[in-house]
Design a protein around this motif. Structure first.
Motif, mmCIF file in Angstrom:
data_model
loop_
_atom_site.group_PDB
_atom_site.id
_atom_site.type_symbol
_atom_site.label_atom_id
_atom_site.label_comp_id
_atom_site.label_asym_id
_atom_site.label_seq_id
_atom_site.Cartn_x
_atom_site.Cartn_y
_atom_site.Cartn_z
ATOM 1 N N SER A 59 0.828 -1.213 0.000
ATOM 2 C CA SER A 59 0.000 0.000 0.000
ATOM 3 C C SER A 59 0.857 1.256 0.000
ATOM 4 N N GLU A 60 2.108 1.136 0.432
ATOM 5 C CA GLU A 60 2.994 2.310 0.509
ATOM 6 C C GLU A 60 4.086 2.273 -0.554
ATOM 7 N N CYS A 61 4.094 1.205 -1.345
ATOM 8 C CA CYS A 61 5.169 1.013 -2.327
ATOM 9 C C CYS A 61 5.133 2.106 -3.401
ATOM 10 N N PRO A 62 6.286 2.713 -3.700
ATOM 11 C CA PRO A 62 6.281 3.765 -4.718
ATOM 12 C C PRO A 62 6.155 3.225 -6.146
ATOM 13 N N LEU A 63 6.321 1.927 -6.314
ATOM 14 C CA LEU A 63 6.259 1.357 -7.666
ATOM 15 C C LEU A 63 4.807 1.064 -8.056
ATOM 16 N N PRO A 64 4.395 1.434 -9.263
ATOM 17 C CA PRO A 64 3.052 1.059 -9.708
ATOM 18 C C PRO A 64 2.986 -0.457 -9.920
ATOM 19 N N PRO A 65 1.774 -1.026 -9.881
ATOM 20 C CA PRO A 65 1.670 -2.484 -10.023
ATOM 21 C C PRO A 65 2.401 -3.027 -11.251
ATOM 22 N N SER A 66 2.429 -2.245 -12.322
ATOM 23 C CA SER A 66 3.088 -2.740 -13.537
ATOM 24 C C SER A 66 4.603 -2.872 -13.368
ATOM 25 N N GLU A 67 5.177 -2.169 -12.381
ATOM 26 C CA GLU A 67 6.627 -2.251 -12.168
ATOM 27 C C GLU A 67 6.968 -3.010 -10.889
ATOM 28 N N CYS A 68 5.995 -3.751 -10.392
ATOM 29 C CA CYS A 68 6.199 -4.506 -9.136
ATOM 30 C C CYS A 68 7.460 -5.376 -9.242
ATOM 31 N N LEU A 69 8.252 -5.383 -8.176
ATOM 32 C CA LEU A 69 9.498 -6.162 -8.182
ATOM 33 C C LEU A 69 9.221 -7.646 -8.416
ATOM 34 N N LEU A 70 8.080 -8.112 -7.922
ATOM 35 C CA LEU A 70 7.735 -9.528 -8.099
ATOM 36 C C LEU A 70 7.609 -9.883 -9.571
ATOM 37 N N ARG A 71 7.087 -8.951 -10.338
ATOM 38 C CA ARG A 71 6.968 -9.193 -11.789
ATOM 39 C C ARG A 71 8.331 -9.305 -12.442
ATOM 40 N N ARG A 72 9.357 -8.711 -11.781
ATOM 41 C CA ARG A 72 10.712 -8.768 -12.338
ATOM 42 C C ARG A 72 11.520 -9.913 -11.725
ATOM 43 N N GLY A 73 10.817 -10.799 -11.025
ATOM 44 C CA GLY A 73 11.489 -11.990 -10.492
ATOM 45 C C GLY A 73 12.201 -11.765 -9.179
ATOM 46 N N ILE A 74 11.948 -10.608 -8.531
ATOM 47 C CA ILE A 74 12.622 -10.330 -7.258
ATOM 48 C C ILE A 74 11.667 -10.662 -6.114
ATOM 49 N N PRO A 113 4.784 -9.796 10.278
ATOM 50 C CA PRO A 113 3.824 -10.305 9.305
ATOM 51 C C PRO A 113 2.400 -9.809 9.520
ATOM 52 N N ILE A 114 1.662 -9.767 8.424
ATOM 53 C CA ILE A 114 0.209 -9.605 8.489
ATOM 54 C C ILE A 114 -0.341 -10.922 9.025
ATOM 55 N N THR A 115 -1.386 -10.847 9.829
ATOM 56 C CA THR A 115 -1.938 -12.111 10.338
ATOM 57 C C THR A 115 -3.367 -12.343 9.853
ATOM 58 N N ARG A 116 -3.862 -11.434 8.986
ATOM 59 C CA ARG A 116 -5.218 -11.646 8.462
ATOM 60 C C ARG A 116 -5.148 -12.739 7.401
ATOM 61 N N ALA A 117 -5.812 -13.846 7.694
ATOM 62 C CA ALA A 117 -5.642 -15.038 6.854
ATOM 63 C C ALA A 117 -6.046 -14.800 5.407
ATOM 64 N N ASP A 118 -7.156 -14.063 5.176
ATOM 65 C CA ASP A 118 -7.596 -13.899 3.780
ATOM 66 C C ASP A 118 -6.579 -13.108 2.965
ATOM 67 N N VAL A 119 -5.944 -12.114 3.606
ATOM 68 C CA VAL A 119 -4.913 -11.335 2.887
ATOM 69 C C VAL A 119 -3.721 -12.250 2.574
ATOM 70 N N LEU A 120 -3.329 -13.039 3.561
ATOM 71 C CA LEU A 120 -2.194 -13.954 3.343
ATOM 72 C C LEU A 120 -2.517 -14.963 2.240
ATOM 73 N N GLU A 121 -3.751 -15.462 2.255
ATOM 74 C CA GLU A 121 -4.130 -16.450 1.222
ATOM 75 C C GLU A 121 -4.010 -15.853 -0.172
ATOM 76 N N ARG A 122 -4.527 -14.617 -0.316
ATOM 77 C CA ARG A 122 -4.456 -13.974 -1.640
ATOM 78 C C ARG A 122 -3.003 -13.681 -2.014
ATOM 79 N N ALA A 123 -2.208 -13.307 -0.989
ATOM 80 C CA ALA A 123 -0.794 -12.997 -1.267
ATOM 81 C C ALA A 123 -0.048 -14.249 -1.732
ATOM 82 N N PHE A 124 -0.251 -15.362 -1.050
ATOM 83 C CA PHE A 124 0.448 -16.585 -1.463
ATOM 84 C C PHE A 124 -0.034 -17.069 -2.828
ATOM 85 N N LYS A 125 -1.330 -16.833 -3.106
ATOM 86 C CA LYS A 125 -1.832 -17.186 -4.442
ATOM 87 C C LYS A 125 -1.084 -16.367 -5.493
ATOM 88 N N ARG A 126 -0.890 -15.098 -5.158
ATOM 89 C CA ARG A 126 -0.194 -14.201 -6.099
ATOM 90 C C ARG A 126 1.270 -14.635 -6.273
#
Lengths: 429, 221
Positions: B124-139, B167-180
């Motif tokens: 939520s605070e990341c300066p990178l737009p979703p299109s430049e997400c580090l995860l998309r670049r394999g990091i 860590p976040i402990t809200r299970a639904d957020v974690l589930e979506r994050a691991f799916k991603r």
């Protein structure tokens, strides 16, 4: 029969971390014990089995004061182990990061040790007596931190540095601005030295180092060696990084949580004083003038503090030159991330870095992309035995001059320990 | 004109003014979510609760003042009630800040921070737009499963998130994050292995490992 405890300094003030110094023995023959009392943290063992890309980021946590030294030295060791070659810009930015840390650490330490050289009891007293000089020193430190943030993201645990990468996007104009800021720092330090010159008095003028052997990184040509592949000792011996164990003997201490080292069976020292002697030929004339202003005696261990000040002024020029050289050709740092996928290869590598307090060694063996073995030798570990022999010589020297008062001797020994700028968290890694 | 006293500050307002407007005039900050003056004043979020000295509760956005009255806008019990109300609302929100273009301009994120509600990731605070997400670049960045609050300093400084805020402990957020993570080709065990560096001694890491275990098909992990 147990040796008589002559002096006891518990938790020497104004040093990074906790150290106890005990002086034992009889009048004619005293023995100094430099004992790191911080708990050992087992970084070398706890990282065994970790992917090597994670290792530098954790290793930087060895010390919050000189985190960049550990971070970059760790990166160098991994790159050598895996045969990776960073882009020239990445290497240069890494050197700048390293240099900024040396500059800032040295400068803050001068501030911490300045009461010893001005006859005052602590920094607060110094700030009240000389508010103009004090605020100028704080302001210079702030400028240096600003440059660090601009080039490397932030000063502590720099997020932009990684194995074969520099992650912070940076433009040529930003580098130019950083270079200009550092040039200003150099000039301000030379101006400040003129004011300090009138106050600066060594706490033990004429005291000579009893063990004059030192160790630095071997410089290639006339370039300041932030990193190197060789060690150089003051007797002219040059040692390849991979053979460091043949030259440096690392030993356990019965009274300290940190190891200590010997070279050819004798103590040696590292740090700014060693570097200024070894790289004297590289010093520009306007920086060399500062040696006179601060009356630096390279043979006096106390004058490591003056050496730190002089090196800081020198580095501000070196770094501004490097940034100016880099500015026209810099590409977006994001492009450097190409080597992020570090191969799951095997190998062994030794990283040698100039840390603010001296030579830093990180030695790793990597198996299938994971850390299998690590050995770290920090500057304070290298200085530990040298501090002890200097302390012993200092007590003899002081007594010969009629100084027998316990508190005065304690103050002198504490000032000597501070002059080495020991970093105890590093030493008990 | 009626005089309104809010947290000890007195202001005169036009009859019919809401407590929220009176509080603004008095310089008292009351959090709010649903109210958009002139557009929506239906008082449905109940985040702007205030109370009378006797303890009677009102939504500040919808209570109008016609006579001299006194309100309390700042007290521990009010903040707790606001937090609970907001938490219930947020439970219905699909938190996927890593895919959201709003980033720092999101009122849910700012209110969650103000009220201390858990579940908002560093993304939520990341300066990178979703299109430049580090995860998309394999990091491998841990921003999706790490608590916000650091202004994504490491990502802003050129690195990735290592999870140092916990860590976040809200299970639904974690589930979506691991799916991603899985969608982007990251092995769940490598994510957990990296998270161990800062979280190994935290009790809350158990929740992450449990969700990760389910995400990798290992049952209740």
């Amino acid at each position: 029969m147990a040796e008589r405890l002559v002096l006891s300094l518990e938790e020497v003030p104004a040093v990074a971390g906790k150290v106890n110094v005990y002086v034992r023995g009889e009048e004619a023959r005293v023995r100094v014990e430099f004992g790191a009392v911080q708990e050992p943290r087992f970084f070398e063992r706890s990282l065994k089995g970790r992917p090597v890309t994670q290792v530098p980021w954790v290793m930087s946590r060895i010390c919050g004061v000189c985190s960049v030294a550990h971070l970059t030295c760790s990166i160098e060791a991994i790159e050598r182990a895996l045969g990776l070659e960073p882009e020239p810009e990445v290497r240069l930015l890494r050197e700048v990061a390293k240099g900024i840390e040396i500059l800032q650490n040295n400068f803050v330490h001068v501030l911490m040790a300045i009461p010893d050289f001005t006859g005052l009891s602590n920094v607060v007293e110094f700030s009240k007596r000389y508010p103009k000089i004090f605020s100028e020193m704080i302001s210079i430190n702030k400028s240096v931190l600003g440059v660090s943030n601009r080039v490397c993201g932030r000063f502590i645990h720099m997020p932009s540095l990684g194995v074969a990468e520099h992650g912070k996007p940076i433009s040529g104009s930003e580098l130019e601005a950083a270079a200009k800021e550092l040039e200003g720092v150099g000039q301000r330090m030379r101006d400040l030295a003129a004011e300090l010159s009138e106050l600066w008095r060594s706490p033990a003028e004429g005291f000579r180092d009893p063990a004059p052997t030192y160790c630095v990184l071997d410089a290639a040509g006339d370039e300041y060696p932030f990193f190197s592949e060789r060690l150089r000792f003051s007797d002219g011996t040059v040692v390849e990084a991979g053979s460091y164990k043949e030259a440096i003997e690392e030993l356990k201490s019965p009274y300290s949580n940190a190891h200590y080292t010997l070279y050819k069976g004798s103590p040696f020292y590292v740090g700014s004083r060693a570097r200024l002697q070894a790289y004297a030929r590289m010093l520009p004339p306007e920086v060399r003038e500062l040696e006179g202003a601060l009356r630096m005696d390279p043979a006096n261990p106390f004058d490591n503090v003056a050496a730190q000040y002089i090196e800081t002024a020198w580095l501000s020029e070196v770094l501004s030159g490097m940034l100016r050289e880099l500015a026209p050709s810099i590409r977006k740092a994001a492009e450097f991330r190409a080597l992020k996928d570090v191969p799951a290869a095997s190998g062994e590598g030794v990283g040698l870095a100039t840390a603010p307090r001296g030579v830093l060694i990180h030695h790793y063996r990597v198996v299938n992309g994971r850390l299998d073995y690590a050995n770290i030798i920090t500057p304070t570990v290298m200085n530990a035995r040298h501090i002890e022999v200097s302390g012993e010589a200092l007590i003899r020297w002081a007594r010969e001059r009629g100084l027998h008062d316990e508190w005065q001797l304690k103050g002198l020994v504490a000032a000597l320990v501070r002059a080495y700028d020991p970093c105890l968290p590093c030493s008990v890694h | 004109m009626p005089k309104v006293k809010i947290d000890g500050r007195v202001v005169e307002v036009e009859p019919g003014t809401t407590v929220l407007a009176a509080a603004e005039k008095a310089g008292v900050r009351i959090p709010r979510l649903c109210v958009v003056p002139g557009l929506y004043e239906g008082s449905s979020c109940r985040v702007c609760l205030v109370k009378t000295p006797a303890g009677r509760l009102f939504p500040a956005c919808n209570y109008r003042v016609y006579r001299d009255e006194e309100f309390v806008a700042t007290s521990p019990d009010l903040w707790e009630m606001r937090r609970v109300n907001f938490e219930l609302l947020l439970a219905f929100h699909r938190i996927e800040c890593w895919q959201c273009e709003r980033k720092g301009a999101c009122s849910l994120v700012s209110l969650a921070k103000e009220l201390g509600v858990e579940g908002i990731p560093v993304c939520s605070e990341c300066p990178l737009p979703p299109s430049e997400c580090l995860l998309r670049r394999g990091i491998l960045c841990l921003g999706m499963i790490t608590l916000a609050g650091c202004e994504a300093e490491c990502v802003a400084g050129g690195g990735e998130c290592w999870g140092c805020r916990g860590p976040i402990t809200r299970a639904d957020v974690l589930e979506r994050a691991f799916k991603r993570y899985s969608e982007l080709g990251f092995d769940v065990t490598s994510v957990v292995s990296k998270a161990e560096i800062f979280w190994n001694s935290l009790d809350s890491f158990g929740v992450v490992k449990s969700v990760a275990g389910r995400a990798s098909g290992g049952g209740r992990g």
